[in-house]
Design an enzyme around this catalytic site. Structure first.
Site, PDB file in Angstrom:
ATOM      1  N   SER A 137      -0.141  -2.808   7.365  1.00  0.00           N
ATOM      2  CA  SER A 137       1.031  -2.839   6.745  1.00  0.00           C
ATOM      3  C   SER A 137       2.016  -1.642   7.242  1.00  0.00           C
ATOM      4  O   SER A 137       1.875  -1.351   8.360  1.00  0.00           O
ATOM      5  CB  SER A 137       1.069  -3.223   5.158  1.00  0.00           C
ATOM      6  OG  SER A 137       2.319  -3.618   4.745  1.00  0.00           O
ATOM      7  N   ASP A 184       0.607 -10.053   5.680  1.00  0.00           N
ATOM      8  CA  ASP A 184       0.228  -8.867   5.376  1.00  0.00           C
ATOM      9  C   ASP A 184      -1.297  -8.517   5.730  1.00  0.00           C
ATOM     10  O   ASP A 184      -2.035  -9.284   4.735  1.00  0.00           O
ATOM     11  CB  ASP A 184       0.787  -8.319   4.179  1.00  0.00           C
ATOM     12  CG  ASP A 184       0.852  -7.023   4.242  1.00  0.00           C
ATOM     13  OD1 ASP A 184      -0.305  -6.276   3.909  1.00  0.00           O
ATOM     14  OD2 ASP A 184       2.191  -6.348   4.225  1.00  0.00           O
TER      15      ASP A 184
END
Length: 607
Positions: free
Chosen positions: A350, A464
């Protein structure tokens, strides 16, 4: 003498010697397969063997090595059961085979030896339960293959040697050296000659910590080339980055299957000290390299990175996700720079994938701050709200910003090896991006479910990486890194944010939100009336997602040599304007721990 027989009388040893068989195993050959029949006992006289045990699904569950005078197959000797592991030669090896009936006869005559072998079996079983699962093969012998001119190759070997000397002694062996040292053996019978040649190589490894076998590029595989490759843990292919991938004729003659057990490493000589020449993928498609390195003749840091990488002593930095909290990574990077701790490999999830990419591009903490500020803070990338069918935002502005920022950079063209972690939603598994467009890897890794639309590439849906692995230190270990520094900026408790959330609920009716008009009012920033706050639903989604990988983070903490948890609890995941305080927090929270751990990463004797 091997431990099993050291207590036997000499008369018995002479009797046993007449019944034993001397056997030779070329490097790469298998002595026996797991679950195969076989009752004979073996003693390793010279060379090196490796054993592997696999689970029902084929995954490796135990691995280790046998050294000189180790006993092999003692369990099957007693039980008559099938072999418990696959054993293969990783060097040309000499073995003494003791037939089962001979071994049992001697052991029954001499109970002391029976007790001795029982102790050996017990020790092996205890070792299998504790230490062997952590076994990682370390390369000590290398074959070097290149088509560049001799003088240039000599200089390269010299540079590599200077790094190796920090960790031990080394020698360089070419065909001329080998023939001179073994000339007296040529008149011997083949079996005797082979014995002495195997011992010659064993002596080299006993005398030097590292051995470099230099191969001359040619259009045929000579006996020397075959022998050197069998003696090597790794094969290093050295090429000019601008050269044709097929520039080494001998490489094309090597059988991939024959040498698949050897680590194959690519070293590309870069013409520019600043920028890597694009097109690394052309070389990587030539064969299945374990790792590749970019080096420049005048950049000592690239040679040191190569040296540590060859010896399994690379230092890896793993950066976790956490939205705006990721700016704390730059404070940690500043502390590492201050202590002159090098980074040889980076991974990120991320927000961590963005900061890891900046490091892999060669940016410092100071330059990364300016670039990250221009990317995140100066642009409000998550303000394109839409009907929440797939996400709160359209993702158009965000995607374009990432594409423009990272441009056409390919992951394999970065100076420092880089891995971005995303979640492959199509197959419900962790995905490690290690090749291809850098911007795509980062866009996939930062696709926060419910906030940013998923990223779809070749029909696979990526979200993610924090869903499954928010601090990707394990991915570095799996790729051969020696030491791991992991940074968790997520935090666990959010007192200030949770107090703020209370304003959205009806205090007289727990669990029920207030009137929608009141909620919208809470989102208005009255200091900047045209700039609404990011809705707290995004913050809740992100927190829920990242919390799901806590078990994985605990595993990462166990395998990390330094695990840094930055206390960002009082910062929101979308507090981009707090970047200065977050950077400072990262530095202050990590500098003392890094100072105390400095020797662990910089002292070669502690690796």
């Amino acid at each position: 003498m091997a431990d099993l027989f050291k207590s036997l009388p000499h008369t018995v040893l002479r009797e046993m010697k007449e019944s034993t068989v001397r056997e030779f195993l070329a490097g790469g050959e298998v002595l026996f397969e797991e679950n195969s029949d076989g009752n004979d006992l073996y003693i390793l006289a010279a060379g090196k063997l490796r054993y592997e045990k696999r689970a029902a699904d084929g995954t490796l569950r135990d691995v280790g090595e046998f050294k000189r005078l180790d006993i092999i197959g003692e369990l099957s000797l007693f039980t008559g059961e099938k072999r418990s592991a696959t054993v293969k030669a990783i060097r040309d090896s000499e073995l003494i085979r003791v037939p089962r009936d001979v071994a049992l006869s001697i052991l029954l005559k001499y109970p002391d030896s029976l007790l001795q072998i029982t102790k050996i079996i017990a020790a092996r079983l205890a070792h299998a339960k504790t230490e062997s699962k952590g076994f990682v093969p370390v390369s000590r012998t290398f074959s070097i293959l290149s088509s560049i001119p001799k003088d240039s190759l000599d200089e390269i070997i010299h540079k590599i040697g200077l790094v190796l000397l920090r960790y031990g002694s080394f020698c360089v062996v070419d065909e001329k050296f080998f023939l001179e040292r073994t000339s007296d053996m040529q008149a011997l019978e083949e079996s005797e000659r082979e014995t002495w040649i195997i011992r010659f190589f064993s002596q080299l490894e006993a005398e030097f910590d590292f051995v470099l076998y230099r191969l001359e590029d040619q259009n045929t595989i000579t006996p020397w080339v075959k022998r050197a490759l069998r003696q090597s843990d790794s094969i290093i292919f050295i090429k000019e980055a601008k050269a044709d991938p097929n520039c080494i004729p001998l490489e094309s003659l090597l059988d991939q299957k024959q040498f698949k057990e050897r680590q194959q490493i690519l070293v590309l000589l870069q013409p520019d000290p600043k920028d890597v020449l694009p097109g690394t993928i052309r070389h990587l498609q030539k064969r299945k390299y374990r790792r590749h390195f970019h080096v420049h003749s005048d950049r000592l840091d690239t040679w040191e990175r190569l040296g540590r990488g060859l010896l399994g002593k690379s230092i890896g930095l793993s950066l976790g996700g956490g939205g705006a909290k990721g700016f704390a990574h730059l404070g940690v990077l500043s502390a590492l720079e201050e202590n002159k701790i090098p980074i040889d490999m980076v991974s990120g999830t991320s927000a961590g994938s963005i900061f890891a990419a900046l490091i892999a591009m060669g940016e410092t903490s100071a330059s990364s701050k300016e670039k990250a500020k221009a990317f995140w803070v100066s642009k409000d990338l998550l303000n394109e709200y839409t009907v929440p069918i797939l996400s709160l935002t359209t993702g158009k502005k965000y995607t374009e910003a990432i594409r423009q920022f990272f441009g056409s950079i390919q992951i394999e063209d970065l100076w420092i090896p880089y891995y971005a972690i995303s979640t492959d939603l199509s197959h419900s598994e962790i995905h490690v991006h290690d090749r291809g467009d850098l911007w795509k890897a980062i866009r996939a890794s930062t696709s926060i479910p419910g906030v940013v639309p998923p990223f779809i590439d070749d029909g696979v849906v990526y979200v993610d990486g924090g869903v499954l692995d928010n601090v990707p230190g394990i991915s570095l270990k799996e790729r051969g890194v020696g030491k791991v520094i992991s940074v968790d900026v997520f935090g666990d408790i959010y007192p200030d944010q949770d107090k703020e959330l209370c304003a959205y609920f009806d205090k007289t009716n727990p669990g029920v939100m207030t009137n929608p008009l009141t909620q919208i009012t809470n989102l208005i920033n009255f200091n900047e009336i045209l700039r609404p706050k990011f809705p707290p639903i995004g913050d809740i989604i992100i927190r829920s997602i990242l919390a799901s990988s806590r078990d994985r983070i605990r595993q990462t903490e166990k395998i990390s040599d330094l695990f840094l948890q930055i206390p960002t609890n009082n910062f929101g995941l979308l507090d981009w304007f707090a970047y200065e305080r977050l950077i400072e927090l990262g530095y202050v929270s990590s500098i003392d721990k890094i100072n105390r751990s400095r020797e662990k990463f910089l002292n070669p004797t502690l690796h």
